[in-house]
Design a protein around this motif. Structure first.
Motif, PDB file in Angstrom:
ATOM      1  N   TRP A   1     -14.382  24.253 -38.004  1.00  0.00           N
ATOM      2  CA  TRP A   1     -13.685  24.777 -36.844  1.00  0.00           C
ATOM      3  C   TRP A   1     -12.069  25.062 -36.932  1.00  0.00           C
ATOM      4  O   TRP A   1     -11.534  25.490 -36.699  1.00  0.00           O
ATOM      5  N   GLN A   2     -11.868  23.286 -37.174  1.00  0.00           N
ATOM      6  CA  GLN A   2     -10.086  23.312 -37.397  1.00  0.00           C
ATOM      7  C   GLN A   2      -9.812  23.812 -38.837  1.00  0.00           C
ATOM      8  O   GLN A   2      -8.282  24.333 -38.316  1.00  0.00           O
ATOM      9  N   VAL A   3     -10.565  23.685 -39.413  1.00  0.00           N
ATOM     10  CA  VAL A   3      -9.356  24.853 -40.857  1.00  0.00           C
ATOM     11  C   VAL A   3      -9.440  26.282 -40.723  1.00  0.00           C
ATOM     12  O   VAL A   3      -8.670  26.787 -41.208  1.00  0.00           O
ATOM     13  N   TYR A   4     -10.774  26.337 -40.127  1.00  0.00           N
ATOM     14  CA  TYR A   4     -11.284  28.080 -40.898  1.00  0.00           C
ATOM     15  C   TYR A   4     -11.290  28.731 -39.620  1.00  0.00           C
ATOM     16  O   TYR A   4     -11.858  29.739 -39.403  1.00  0.00           O
TER      17      TYR A   4
ATOM     18  N   SER B   1      -4.426  26.803 -52.538  1.00  0.00           N
ATOM     19  CA  SER B   1      -5.109  25.496 -52.253  1.00  0.00           C
ATOM     20  C   SER B   1      -6.878  26.995 -51.582  1.00  0.00           C
ATOM     21  O   SER B   1      -6.507  27.790 -50.724  1.00  0.00           O
ATOM     22  N   PHE B   2      -7.866  25.944 -51.353  1.00  0.00           N
ATOM     23  CA  PHE B   2      -9.189  26.958 -51.118  1.00  0.00           C
ATOM     24  C   PHE B   2      -8.660  27.049 -49.328  1.00  0.00           C
ATOM     25  O   PHE B   2      -9.492  28.221 -49.257  1.00  0.00           O
ATOM     26  N   GLN B   3      -8.641  26.424 -48.841  1.00  0.00           N
ATOM     27  CA  GLN B   3      -8.401  26.657 -47.528  1.00  0.00           C
ATOM     28  C   GLN B   3      -7.360  27.532 -47.320  1.00  0.00           C
ATOM     29  O   GLN B   3      -7.108  28.323 -46.344  1.00  0.00           O
ATOM     30  N   ASN B   4      -6.188  28.059 -47.645  1.00  0.00           N
ATOM     31  CA  ASN B   4      -5.904  28.781 -47.991  1.00  0.00           C
ATOM     32  C   ASN B   4      -6.046  30.145 -47.905  1.00  0.00           C
ATOM     33  O   ASN B   4      -5.536  31.239 -47.453  1.00  0.00           O
ATOM     34  N   PHE B   5      -6.754  29.887 -49.635  1.00  0.00           N
ATOM     35  CA  PHE B   5      -7.605  31.301 -49.553  1.00  0.00           C
ATOM     36  C   PHE B   5      -8.008  31.954 -48.958  1.00  0.00           C
ATOM     37  O   PHE B   5      -8.437  32.808 -48.530  1.00  0.00           O
ATOM     38  N   PHE B   6      -9.341  30.995 -48.518  1.00  0.00           N
ATOM     39  CA  PHE B   6     -10.206  31.330 -47.261  1.00  0.00           C
ATOM     40  C   PHE B   6     -10.121  32.117 -46.036  1.00  0.00           C
ATOM     41  O   PHE B   6     -10.052  32.661 -44.747  1.00  0.00           O
ATOM     42  N   ARG B   7      -8.483  31.155 -45.410  1.00  0.00           N
ATOM     43  CA  ARG B   7      -7.961  31.730 -44.375  1.00  0.00           C
ATOM     44  C   ARG B   7      -7.808  33.277 -44.886  1.00  0.00           C
ATOM     45  O   ARG B   7      -7.012  34.090 -43.225  1.00  0.00           O
ATOM     46  N   PHE B   8      -7.299  33.945 -46.174  1.00  0.00           N
ATOM     47  CA  PHE B   8      -6.801  35.349 -45.787  1.00  0.00           C
ATOM     48  C   PHE B   8      -7.601  36.688 -45.748  1.00  0.00           C
ATOM     49  O   PHE B   8      -7.165  37.763 -45.185  1.00  0.00           O
ATOM     50  N   TYR B   9      -9.020  36.209 -45.397  1.00  0.00           N
ATOM     51  CA  TYR B   9      -9.962  36.648 -45.395  1.00  0.00           C
ATOM     52  C   TYR B   9     -10.109  37.787 -43.907  1.00  0.00           C
ATOM     53  O   TYR B   9      -9.597  36.802 -42.766  1.00  0.00           O
TER      54      TYR B   9
ATOM     55  N   LEU C   1      -3.737  17.655 -48.372  1.00  0.00           N
ATOM     56  CA  LEU C   1      -3.302  19.117 -49.513  1.00  0.00           C
ATOM     57  C   LEU C   1      -2.675  20.114 -48.963  1.00  0.00           C
ATOM     58  O   LEU C   1      -1.991  20.609 -49.659  1.00  0.00           O
ATOM     59  N   LEU C   2      -3.992  20.648 -47.937  1.00  0.00           N
ATOM     60  CA  LEU C   2      -3.487  21.671 -46.978  1.00  0.00           C
ATOM     61  C   LEU C   2      -2.027  21.315 -46.430  1.00  0.00           C
ATOM     62  O   LEU C   2      -1.201  22.644 -46.847  1.00  0.00           O
ATOM     63  N   LYS C   3      -1.571  20.545 -46.162  1.00  0.00           N
ATOM     64  CA  LYS C   3       0.096  20.776 -45.525  1.00  0.00           C
ATOM     65  C   LYS C   3       0.928  20.568 -46.703  1.00  0.00           C
ATOM     66  O   LYS C   3       1.454  21.463 -46.715  1.00  0.00           O
ATOM     67  N   GLN C   4       0.505  20.217 -48.044  1.00  0.00           N
ATOM     68  CA  GLN C   4       1.334  19.910 -49.253  1.00  0.00           C
ATOM     69  C   GLN C   4       1.160  22.265 -49.541  1.00  0.00           C
ATOM     70  O   GLN C   4       2.719  22.173 -50.027  1.00  0.00           O
ATOM     71  N   ASP C   5      -0.143  22.660 -49.385  1.00  0.00           N
ATOM     72  CA  ASP C   5       0.162  23.973 -49.633  1.00  0.00           C
ATOM     73  C   ASP C   5       1.535  24.546 -48.999  1.00  0.00           C
ATOM     74  O   ASP C   5       1.327  25.583 -49.482  1.00  0.00           O
ATOM     75  N   GLU C   6       0.698  23.816 -47.384  1.00  0.00           N
ATOM     76  CA  GLU C   6       2.096  25.536 -46.900  1.00  0.00           C
ATOM     77  C   GLU C   6       3.294  24.781 -46.858  1.00  0.00           C
ATOM     78  O   GLU C   6       4.325  25.496 -47.148  1.00  0.00           O
ATOM     79  N   ARG C   7       4.343  23.963 -47.115  1.00  0.00           N
ATOM     80  CA  ARG C   7       5.277  23.405 -47.381  1.00  0.00           C
ATOM     81  C   ARG C   7       5.313  24.128 -48.425  1.00  0.00           C
ATOM     82  O   ARG C   7       6.539  24.474 -48.848  1.00  0.00           O
TER      83      ARG C   7
END
Ligand SMILES: Nc1ncnc2c1ncn2[C@@H]1O[C@H](COP(=O)(O)OP(=O)(O)OP(=O)(O)O)[C@@H](O)[C@H]1O
Length: 662
Positions: free
Chosen positions: A433-436, A407-415, A644-650
């Motif tokens: 704020w909460q997600v990133y 997901s985009f959420q997980n991708f951008f948190r890798f930076y 979606l983020l939850k699913q991605d992490e699962r």
């Protein structure tokens, strides 16, 4: 080859890594409270204002330098930044230098508002700068400073047109500073991408970037941790490292941050493998479509267009199982039967031609809902694409196997370090704020806005709405003012185009079907009397330059013809006019039959419209209802993103478990 970058100072890198989806409700609320309380410290504009005076002092000194002296200044600054990292003193010198070079090469020196925006995004914030305030130029400050320190920089935005335009317009600044700049757009080969990603500053779209990352992760398989990479290098395994395109995820400046980080984050990105040839699948898809067509709405399934959701009723489930009984070996197993027919219902009722997809050369082409553009080579998953092909009687493509997804959420948190900018962030501050972990800093405009807001008018039917729009366009066109009309879908843009043709009004059309000369269309849109009808393609980022006579006659007039799923998207369209303190006006013309309204309040609205109340009061109340419907939709989408983020992490947890070898 993967190179470790020169790191930014620790203070800049320290961003809390929040992961809300492993937390309970209490924790979530405590984080929200902490986010609220910590905002004034983390995102205070005053802490950046104190940089302005030293930057201006340094700017004055730089103005008197010859070109050769600027060269030595650049060389000295680069070497200091490389050795010392980015200290406040060097940050001031670098910003002043970029400002001076922009003045010499582009004839545009950064305004104070842009310096503040640059400082905010450099320090890991989202700079909320109003539309038209010059974010493209602002990004050069942070991008060049980080690149001087040896940090690979990605400037990320939403579409190929903006990526190429921004890189081309800003290239003279980077080149004069001795930095290399590249652009990643659709259609490049892996080798070309590798060469471009090796440059100091890379402009790219979010989708291209994430797909390249996924392709790299397939090459790396389970060796994605940096220790693995070091081990591979020590082992002398250059082959695997040279096969990678990216140099890692170091510093990203995200333009149109709300769109990239949130709006687009409702759909995961998936890399598919080769096609799976399955002759018998064709028959199965056709059977699923036949069954779906046999089911009755309300009795067997319920459709919620606003939330884009379909549900079976109890009778519906029983009917599907009854109809699939004895159809063949594929149709065994309750879940499988229900899922495939469900996908067929989705294809029939939730995906609309010329809105969600186009048919080009007998192929179903997906239209990106956020950007209004065709997404070449992209397909929907789990049989949906094939079912839409059956619905449209196109040639059936073969499904593909999923190789990697994120997901985009997980991708951008890798930076290592993330900053961004947008004109519209205030509504989504808590989510950013909460997600990133990204706070929002609101940057004041350079000049006061002169945009005239002409209010909202609501017609009872679509027909009357389009009549009103066409009348408005004819009136302004006769006065020699340019007009931009924003429509929600390709179909709506074509409908209006036909009406204008009948009235003999010359116009240009910008939608997913006619995107060849996008730059030319945008270039002409600010000329006297020019009428442009555009889908979301022109809703964000486009900079319509006004000719001199237009400014005198009142500037560009923008008409919004349907509310989008978020008020931010409406404000982006509004922001195409009255930029940089220019003249301009904005008007909203809607109808009670627009999807967002008719779905939310259909009966209530129609009864209400018949009430004998003054029309001004009625319009006011209807506008409130509309905004409520929009807010509800925004909340639904935020929930979908969290899901979606939850699913991605699962999925990640499951994948990391299954990939471990004993
Ligand atoms: N410092 C400056 N001096 C003069 N003109 C400027 C300056 N900065 C930006 N501009 C002009 O302002 C206009 C808007 O710039 P730009 O398109 O980058 O704005 P934006 O903030 O990205 O807009 P949007 O929010 O719509 O994406 C451009 O025509 C640009 O040339």
């Amino acid at each position: 080859m993967y190179k470790r970058p020169q790191r930014l100072p620790q203070s800049v890198l320290e961003r809390p890594q929040l992961n809300l989806h492993k937390q309970g409700r209490m924790e979530r609320w405590s984080h929200r409270l902490a986010a609220f309380l910590s905002r004034p410290f983390r995102s205070s504009l005053s802490s950046y204002k104190r940089f302005l005076r030293p930057i201006h002092r340094e700017s004055i000194r730089l103005e008197s330098l010859t070109e050769a002296e600027i060269d030595s200044y650049i060389a000295e600054l680069r070497s200091e930044l490389f050795k010392q990292g980015i200290t406040n003193r060097l940050l001031v010198r670098s910003f002043a230098l970029v400002r001076e070079v922009a003045g010499r090469t582009l004839g545009m020196k950064h305004f104070d508002s842009q310096l503040l925006g640059g400082l905010a995004m450099f320090h890991g914030n989202i700079a909320e700068m109003h539309t038209g305030e010059g974010k493209t130029l602002t990004a050069t400050l942070s991008a060049a400073t980080a690149a001087f320190a040896g940090v690979p920089v990605h400037v990320v935005t939403v579409n190929d047109y903006l990526t190429a335009r921004d890189a081309e317009e800003m290239a003279p600044v980077y080149e004069r500073l001795g930095l290399s700049v590249g652009v990643i757009v659709h259609g490049l080969s892996p080798q070309e991408r590798r060469e471009i990603y090796a440059k100091d500053v890379v402009y790219c779209t979010n989708k291209e970037l994430v797909f390249d990352y996924l392709k790299d992760s397939i090459v790396l398989e389970d060796k994605q941790h940096k220790l693995h990479l070091h081990a591979e290098r020590l082992k002398g395994n250059q082959q695997i490292l040279e096969g990678l395109m990216l140099r890692g995820l170091h510093f990203a400046i995200v333009d149109e941050a709300d769109s990239v980080l949130l709006d687009e984050a409702r759909t995961p990105l998936i890399i598919s493998g080769p096609e799976i040839e399955q002759e018998e699948q064709r028959e199965v898809y056709q059977q699923a479509m036949d069954i779906a067509q046999e089911l009755e709405a309300e009795t067997h399934y319920l459709v919620n267009q606003r939330e884009r959701r379909i549900e079976y009723t109890e009778d519906g489930e029983a009917r599907v199982l009854q109809l699939t009984d004895g159809l063949g070996p594929f149709w065994v197993g309750r879940v499988r039967c229900l899922e495939l027919v469900f996908q067929a219902l989705t294809a029939l009722h939730l995906f609309i031609r010329d809105k969600h997809y186009l048919i080009k050369d007998d192929k179903v082409m997906i239209v990106d809902e956020h950007t209004g553009r065709v997404m070449e080579d992209r397909t929907w998953e789990r049989g949906l694409h094939q079912l839409i092909e059956i619905k449209e009687r196109c040639e059936l493509s073969n499904p593909r196997e999923t190789l990697a997804r994120i997901s985009f959420q997980n991708f951008f948190r890798f930076y290592h370090h993330l900053g961004g900018m947008t004109g519209t962030a205030k509504e989504v501050m808590p989510e950013l704020w909460q997600v990133y972990g990204l706070p929002v800093v609101n940057i004041p405009t350079n000049k006061p806005s002169r945009r005239k807001k002409l209010g909202v008018s609501i017609s009872p039917t679509e027909h009357e709405k389009w009549q009103k729009v066409a009348e408005g366009v004819r009136h302004l066109h006769s006065q020699g003012r340019p007009v931009l009309v924003g429509t929600h879908s390709v179909a709506a843009s074509e409908h209006l185009s036909e009406r204008l043709l009948k009235l003999g009004i010359e116009h240009q059309l910008l939608n997913a079907k006619q995107d060849q000369s996008e730059a030319d269309i945008v270039a002409r849109a600010g000329e006297p009397g020019c009428v442009t009808i555009a889908t979301n393609m022109a809703g964000r980022g486009t900079d319509i330059k006004l000719s001199v006579d237009v400014e005198a006659s009142g500037g560009l007039h923008v008409i919004l013809t349907e509310l989008h799923e978020a008020s931010r998207i409406d404000r982006q369209l509004e922001g195409r006019c009255a930029r940089q303190g220019d003249q301009g006006s904005f008007e909203v013309i809607l109808s009670l039959e627009d999807t967002i309204l008719s779905e939310a309040f259909s009966d209530l609205l129609k009864r209400f419209f018949a009430w004998p109340v003054p029309s001004a009061l009625r319009t006011r109340l209807l506008s409130i209802l509309m905004r409520r419907a929009q807010k509800q939709l925004e909340a639904d989408h935020a929930r979908m993103r969290a899901e979606l983020l939850k699913q991605d992490e699962r999925q990640r947890e499951i994948l990391s478990f299954t990939s471990s070898k004993i």
